[in-house]
Motif scaffolding. Structure first.
Motif, mmCIF file in Angstrom:
data_model
loop_
_atom_site.group_PDB
_atom_site.id
_atom_site.type_symbol
_atom_site.label_atom_id
_atom_site.label_comp_id
_atom_site.label_asym_id
_atom_site.label_seq_id
_atom_site.Cartn_x
_atom_site.Cartn_y
_atom_site.Cartn_z
ATOM 1 N N ARG A 109 -1.518 -42.864 -19.387
ATOM 2 C CA ARG A 109 -2.440 -42.580 -20.163
ATOM 3 C C ARG A 109 -3.841 -42.113 -20.071
ATOM 4 O O ARG A 109 -4.334 -42.850 -18.923
ATOM 5 C CB ARG A 109 -2.431 -43.942 -21.354
ATOM 6 N N LEU A 110 -4.433 -41.158 -20.212
ATOM 7 C CA LEU A 110 -5.556 -40.752 -19.926
ATOM 8 C C LEU A 110 -6.807 -40.880 -20.977
ATOM 9 O O LEU A 110 -6.419 -40.690 -22.384
ATOM 10 C CB LEU A 110 -5.935 -39.553 -19.445
ATOM 11 N N VAL A 111 -7.832 -41.708 -20.843
ATOM 12 C CA VAL A 111 -9.056 -41.543 -22.187
ATOM 13 C C VAL A 111 -9.902 -40.995 -21.405
ATOM 14 O O VAL A 111 -10.553 -41.041 -20.425
ATOM 15 C CB VAL A 111 -9.290 -43.210 -22.023
ATOM 16 N N VAL A 112 -10.483 -39.676 -21.987
ATOM 17 C CA VAL A 112 -11.190 -38.822 -21.549
ATOM 18 C C VAL A 112 -12.454 -38.671 -22.573
ATOM 19 O O VAL A 112 -12.037 -38.753 -23.782
ATOM 20 C CB VAL A 112 -10.704 -37.441 -21.719
ATOM 21 N N ILE A 113 -13.691 -38.828 -21.997
ATOM 22 C CA ILE A 113 -15.163 -38.591 -22.775
ATOM 23 C C ILE A 113 -15.317 -37.213 -22.390
ATOM 24 O O ILE A 113 -15.781 -36.941 -21.418
ATOM 25 C CB ILE A 113 -15.961 -39.789 -22.211
ATOM 26 N N LEU A 114 -15.512 -36.381 -23.681
ATOM 27 C CA LEU A 114 -16.079 -35.061 -23.683
ATOM 28 C C LEU A 114 -17.590 -35.265 -24.273
ATOM 29 O O LEU A 114 -17.797 -35.753 -25.641
ATOM 30 C CB LEU A 114 -15.313 -34.101 -24.614
ATOM 31 N N GLN A 115 -18.356 -34.978 -23.537
ATOM 32 C CA GLN A 115 -20.066 -34.762 -23.911
ATOM 33 C C GLN A 115 -20.288 -33.503 -23.998
ATOM 34 O O GLN A 115 -20.401 -32.620 -23.086
ATOM 35 C CB GLN A 115 -20.897 -35.580 -22.790
ATOM 36 N N ALA A 116 -21.134 -33.270 -25.106
ATOM 37 C CA ALA A 116 -21.748 -32.043 -25.448
ATOM 38 C C ALA A 116 -23.100 -32.176 -25.947
ATOM 39 O O ALA A 116 -23.361 -33.439 -26.421
ATOM 40 C CB ALA A 116 -20.885 -31.247 -26.530
ATOM 41 N N ILE A 117 -24.153 -31.622 -26.216
ATOM 42 C CA ILE A 117 -25.372 -31.607 -26.454
ATOM 43 C C ILE A 117 -25.234 -32.198 -27.989
ATOM 44 O O ILE A 117 -26.043 -33.047 -28.485
ATOM 45 C CB ILE A 117 -26.263 -30.412 -26.372
ATOM 46 N N GLU A 118 -24.209 -31.575 -28.635
ATOM 47 C CA GLU A 118 -24.205 -31.948 -30.234
ATOM 48 C C GLU A 118 -23.434 -33.319 -30.677
ATOM 49 O O GLU A 118 -23.553 -33.708 -31.614
ATOM 50 C CB GLU A 118 -23.274 -30.774 -30.902
ATOM 51 N N GLY A 119 -23.115 -33.902 -29.357
ATOM 52 C CA GLY A 119 -21.983 -35.037 -29.646
ATOM 53 C C GLY A 119 -21.074 -35.493 -28.571
ATOM 54 O O GLY A 119 -20.863 -34.626 -27.692
ATOM 55 N N THR A 120 -20.636 -36.432 -28.847
ATOM 56 C CA THR A 120 -19.660 -36.987 -27.572
ATOM 57 C C THR A 120 -18.397 -37.484 -28.409
ATOM 58 O O THR A 120 -18.488 -38.077 -29.604
ATOM 59 C CB THR A 120 -20.063 -38.446 -26.955
ATOM 60 N N VAL A 121 -17.122 -37.259 -27.836
ATOM 61 C CA VAL A 121 -15.964 -37.513 -28.442
ATOM 62 C C VAL A 121 -15.046 -38.007 -27.274
ATOM 63 O O VAL A 121 -15.271 -38.015 -26.284
ATOM 64 C CB VAL A 121 -15.196 -36.447 -29.119
#
Length: 129
Positions: A109-121
């Motif tokens: 199980r991987l928990v990945v944080i994706l960050q963009a200027i417009e937001g984080t998911v």
């Protein structure tokens, strides 16, 4: 080796006066960004698409914590570069492996944080080979 994946990609990280809170994503472009990354990451390599993380996992070459961290970083960086080249509406500027857990000998199980200027998911991915 047979493999399948389960992706739970239905949470977002929002800033509130009390700190951070997990909510359902509301911006469709943020959801698309997350979905594109997850689909690429969970696909075997084919030409310039896909992620060699799945190839390495299916081949049994991911055995240690260091293997996961190293292969995730290489795979994520390749996907981010490809997404930048496509000039999409929203492109993640960083993909961070927040945590990983071996659930079984062939499941991680991987928990990945994706960050963009417009937001984080946050994407939680159960990968089974």
């Amino acid at each position: 080796t047979e493999w399948s994946t389960v992706a739970l990609i239905d949470i977002d990280l929002a800033t509130t006066p009390q700190g951070y809170e997990f909510v359902a994503p509301t911006d469709i472009n943020i959801v698309r960004m997350k979905n594109r990354f997850v689909v690429q990451f969970l696909s075997r390599t084919s030409g310039s698409r896909g992620s060699f993380f799945i190839d390495e996992l299916a081949a049994g070459r991911i055995r240690t914590n260091a293997d996961i961290v190293q292969i995730f970083a290489l795979s994520a960086n390749a996907i981010l570069a490809e997404m930048r080249d496509l000039a999409l509406e929203i492109v993640p500027i960083q993909a961070t492996l927040q945590s990983f857990t071996f659930l079984a000998p062939q499941t991680v199980r991987l928990v990945v944080i994706l960050q963009a200027i417009e937001g984080t998911v946050i994407a939680s991915l159960d990968v089974v080979t």
